[in-house]
Enzyme design. Structure first.
Site, mmCIF file in Angstrom:
data_model
loop_
_atom_site.group_PDB
_atom_site.id
_atom_site.type_symbol
_atom_site.label_atom_id
_atom_site.label_comp_id
_atom_site.label_asym_id
_atom_site.label_seq_id
_atom_site.Cartn_x
_atom_site.Cartn_y
_atom_site.Cartn_z
ATOM 1 N N GLY A 98 -3.618 -5.393 12.552
ATOM 2 C CA GLY A 98 -2.277 -5.299 13.118
ATOM 3 C C GLY A 98 -1.399 -4.414 12.277
ATOM 4 N N TRP A 156 4.003 -7.579 -1.270
ATOM 5 C CA TRP A 156 3.758 -6.376 -0.451
ATOM 6 C C TRP A 156 4.417 -5.192 -1.179
ATOM 7 C CZ3 TRP A 156 1.007 -5.253 3.885
ATOM 8 C CH2 TRP A 156 1.191 -3.956 4.422
ATOM 9 N N GLU A 208 3.052 -8.221 14.749
ATOM 10 C CA GLU A 208 4.483 -8.009 14.546
ATOM 11 C C GLU A 208 5.107 -7.483 15.853
ATOM 12 O OE1 GLU A 208 5.247 -5.562 11.117
ATOM 13 O OE2 GLU A 208 3.847 -6.668 9.863
ATOM 14 N N TYR A 209 5.695 -8.366 16.603
ATOM 15 C CA TYR A 209 5.788 -9.818 16.496
ATOM 16 C C TYR A 209 5.558 -10.398 17.873
ATOM 17 C CZ TYR A 209 8.030 -8.732 12.048
ATOM 18 O OH TYR A 209 8.297 -8.245 10.808
ATOM 19 N N TRP A 228 -10.509 6.890 8.469
ATOM 20 C CA TRP A 228 -11.806 7.555 8.646
ATOM 21 C C TRP A 228 -12.805 7.182 7.556
ATOM 22 C CZ3 TRP A 228 -13.720 10.706 4.808
ATOM 23 C CH2 TRP A 228 -12.817 11.072 3.802
ATOM 24 N N ASP A 288 12.711 -7.235 4.268
ATOM 25 C CA ASP A 288 13.158 -6.374 5.369
ATOM 26 C C ASP A 288 14.235 -7.058 6.213
ATOM 27 O OD1 ASP A 288 11.482 -4.359 4.569
ATOM 28 O OD2 ASP A 288 9.910 -4.787 6.024
ATOM 29 N N MET A 326 6.737 -13.291 5.532
ATOM 30 C CA MET A 326 7.250 -11.973 5.151
ATOM 31 C C MET A 326 8.764 -12.055 4.947
ATOM 32 S SD MET A 326 4.957 -9.434 7.554
ATOM 33 C CE MET A 326 5.320 -10.272 9.100
#
Length: 689
Positions: A104, A363, A147-148, A70, A215, A212
């Site tokens: 994204g 990140w 992704e993805y 916002w 993860d 990336m």
């Protein structure tokens, strides 16, 4: 001397080579909602530690870029995060980092990208609208974070990248600006790489590719512990497990057609945690119950920021580092976490330099110890380690991070100006206004006392009537603004009469209000004695603003026209007359019919209320001498007349004893008693002759 020159040239070459590396930093716009003191704002970014800063994330509405939070854009009451982000980057000691806007993310999902890339018209709408959106907000480029993409999206994603590049190259670049950059954050997983990416097309049209490389573990389906950002595969890993590391992912992209110089290796500044099934089994692949519990500040299961990991280590946690496999993890009780620290970060940077990659990506900024209070004595220990290992030096930081929007010198000056130019004058005005009102009240009271003393008079004819005057001077809301026309203040004249002097103490109205803000007394309803007292005070002097005003008390109203004389009373017949309803009084005359002598003293004649007075027998000339007629209240009820219709209500009044002397019966016949304007018809009269 030759050695010195050689070392200088070598240092220059190293500096130039280092300048080619990219340090890409992601800023997340939802870190502002974390608990204190670890909220993260654009002012916490250190622009000296990044060559490119990517604002994550924007969303898509009707195939066009749109703010996600916002407060991303400016509002009427606040400066938006976009503008604060740009302002902070411009404060870099060296070159200003490039700014990109990412669209994204994991929460955004894949369906909006599928719909947008499904047709050329939709892609054109997105592309053409993205250019003004980025330029108006000061961004230097766009980062695609899909992704993805799946196998059916492979061609459409490649078309989107190609058409974006062509549109950005065809744009008429504004003066002082460069062409828009285009990058993408891509997956490091084997399945996603082979299914969703046309690597040669992406490598051709993208300026750089953010891999990336994290993860790999901890996102679901795990049965044991494991590091989510390994650099190399562990010796015991085979098959698909051997692909869950950064080195394999980078080699797969390079072998697929990506230029190493465009490939930027991603590094996590956070850890993935697990809950151990047994606190005694803490190694890699140890049985787990599930993800680790959410922490105080990141508040997400299985996620721990670097400063939260340091807090765990500072309170009894144990760190385990394997130099051969570059594996790092920590545990405490039944909590296990795999992460990177300065040591493992330097190992990754050294590997990507040797492999010729284009740089490092982190990140994200808010996961590092950006305050420098938990893990290190300086802020951003992990990002600083990246810069030291990649560029050969640590850039000079701009400011220490605070975890909240810092106040710059300019903003401090603005605040001081507001205080001295707005708040201080308002306080002074309030004090002056209060003093002015107090002074006005004081002067009004003084004038009121003065005029109350000067204008207090007494009626010479009636010493019991005292006139007091009380002045009420209104205070205007703005005393400095003069009135549009001279207007005397409100005046209230009150009378304090002697007790029981007049019949009705309420006959004086309470200063009824008239036009012009003045007040006057109701003289019409005032009794004569009191009115005469007011008439003798004909001028009332009032003071306001140094002027004197005169008000004349109105004189008595003109006398009312005289009442016409009453018709003479007619004589009674020999017997009692008929009443007004035609009925006769069935009472015989005590002396008989036609008796012409006066009534004896012991035999009065009574007439009921509401009937005219009659003389029962005419008096002979030269009759009895005149006697006073006593009109009194009867002490017994009169004879009731026959029934008759109800008469209209009459005004009630009370009559006191009145004595009237008459010489003869003619005067009695002409006698009328008046009270105000009403004839006295409703009084019982007892006559004695």
């Amino acid at each position: 001397m030759r050695g010195v020159v050689f070392l200088t040239l070598l240092a220059s070459m190293a500096t130039c080579s280092g300048a080619e590396y990219k340090v890409v930093c992601y800023y997340t716009n939802w870190a502002q909602y974390r608990p204190e003191p670890w909220k993260y704002y654009p002012e916490d970014i250190d622009p000296a530690l990044c060559t490119h800063v990517i604002y994550a994330f924007a969303k898509m509405v009707n195939y066009q870029l749109a703010p996600f939070e916002w407060n991303d854009d400016n509002t009427d009451w606040s400066t938006g995060m976009y503008e604060r982000f740009m302002t902070r980057l411009s404060e870099a000691n060296g070159p200003t980092p490039k700014s990109l806007l990412a669209i994204g993310g994991w929460n955004f999902g894949t369906q909006p990208f599928k719909d947008m890339t499904s047709s050329a018209a939709n892609r054109r709408t997105f592309i053409q609208s993205s250019i003004p959106y980025l330029r108006e907000r000061g961004f230097d480029g766009l980062d695609l974070d899909w992704e993805y993409p799946h196998a059916e999206d492979r061609a459409n994603f490649a078309l989107l990248v190609q058409e974006l590049r062509e549109a950005y190259d065809a744009e008429a670049v504004p003066p002082g600006k460069e062409r828009l950059l285009l990058s993408a954050a891509v997956s490091a997983g084997k399945t996603h790489i082979e299914a969703g990416y046309d690597i040669p097309t992406l490598a051709r049209y993208l300026d750089f590719i953010n891999l990336m490389a994290y993860d790999f573990r901890g996102t679901g389906g795990d049965t044991g512990t494991g590091h989510h950002g390994l650099l190399h595969a562990l010796p015991a890993e085979t098959g698909d497990d051997a692909t869950l590391n950064a080195a394999w992912a980078a080699e797969r992209w390079i072998s697929g057609g990506a230029s190493p110089s465009k490939l930027v290796l991603g590094m996590p500044l956070y850890g993935r945690s697990f809950t151990l099934a047994s606190p005694s089994n803490t190694g890699v692949n140890a049985p787990i119950i599930g993800r680790g519990p959410a922490q105080t500040y990141t508040r997400e299961d299985g996620i721990m920021s670097y400063y939260e990991i340091c807090q765990m280590l500072n309170t009894g946690g144990r760190r385990v580092w394997n130099e051969e496999t570059k594996l790092l993890y920590a545990y405490k009780d039944n909590l296990w976490v795999g992460y990177d620290d300065e040591t493992s970060i330097r190992a990754k940077v050294e590997w990507l330099r040797n492999r010729g990659l284009g740089g490092a990506m982190v990140w994200s900024l808010d996961f590092d110890d950006f305050q420098g209070t938990t893990c290190s004595e300086q802020p951003y220990p992990l990002l600083t380690a990246v810069n030291q290992a990649l560029l050969g030096y640590a850039p000079e930081v701009v400011t220490m991070a605070t975890g909240a929007p810092p106040t710059s010198d300019d903003s401090l000056i603005v605040i001081l100006l507001v205080v001295f130019l707005v708040i201080v004058p308002l306080l002074v005005a309030a004090v002056v206004s209060y003093w002015f009102k107090a002074e006005i009240r004081k002067r009004c009271q003084k004038h009121a006392e003065k005029y109350r003393t000067e204008n207090t008079t007494r009626n010479s004819d009636d010493t019991g009537t005292k006139i007091d005057e009380e002045f009420v001077l209104p205070i205007r809301k703005n005393p400095r603004q003069p009135p549009t026309r001279p207007c005397p203040p409100d005046v209230i004249l009150t009378v304090q009469p002697e007790q029981h002097k007049f019949k009705d103490a309420d006959s004086i109205s309470n200063a009824s209000k008239s036009s012009g803000g003045r007040r006057r007394l109701d003289f019409d309803n005032m009794e004569n004695g009191r009115r005469e007292a007011y008439q003798k005070t004909t001028e009332v002097k009032m003071a306001q603003s140094g002027q004197v005003y005169t008000k004349t008390v109105p004189s008595n109203p003109p006398p009312k026209p005289p009442v016409p004389p009453a018709k003479p009373l007619r004589a009674l017949p020999p017997k009692y007359p008929h009443n007004s309803r035609g009925g006769a009084h069935n009472v015989a005359h005590p002396k008989g019919p036609g008796t012409a002598v006066a009534y004896p003293d012991t035999m009065p004649t009574k007439v009921a209320i509401g009937f005219p007075m009659y003389q029962s027998t005419p008096v002979a000339p030269g009759g009895p001498p005149s006697r006073p007629i006593n009109i009194t209240r009867p002490n017994h009820p009169p004879p009731k007349p026959p029934a008759r219709p109800p008469r209209p209500p009459t005004r009630s009044m009370s009559a006191d004893l009145v004595e009237v002397d008459v010489d003869d019966s003619v005067a009695f016949q002409n006698l009328q008693l008046k009270f105000g304007n009403d004839d006295l018809y409703h009084t019982q009269i007892e006559t004695e002759i």
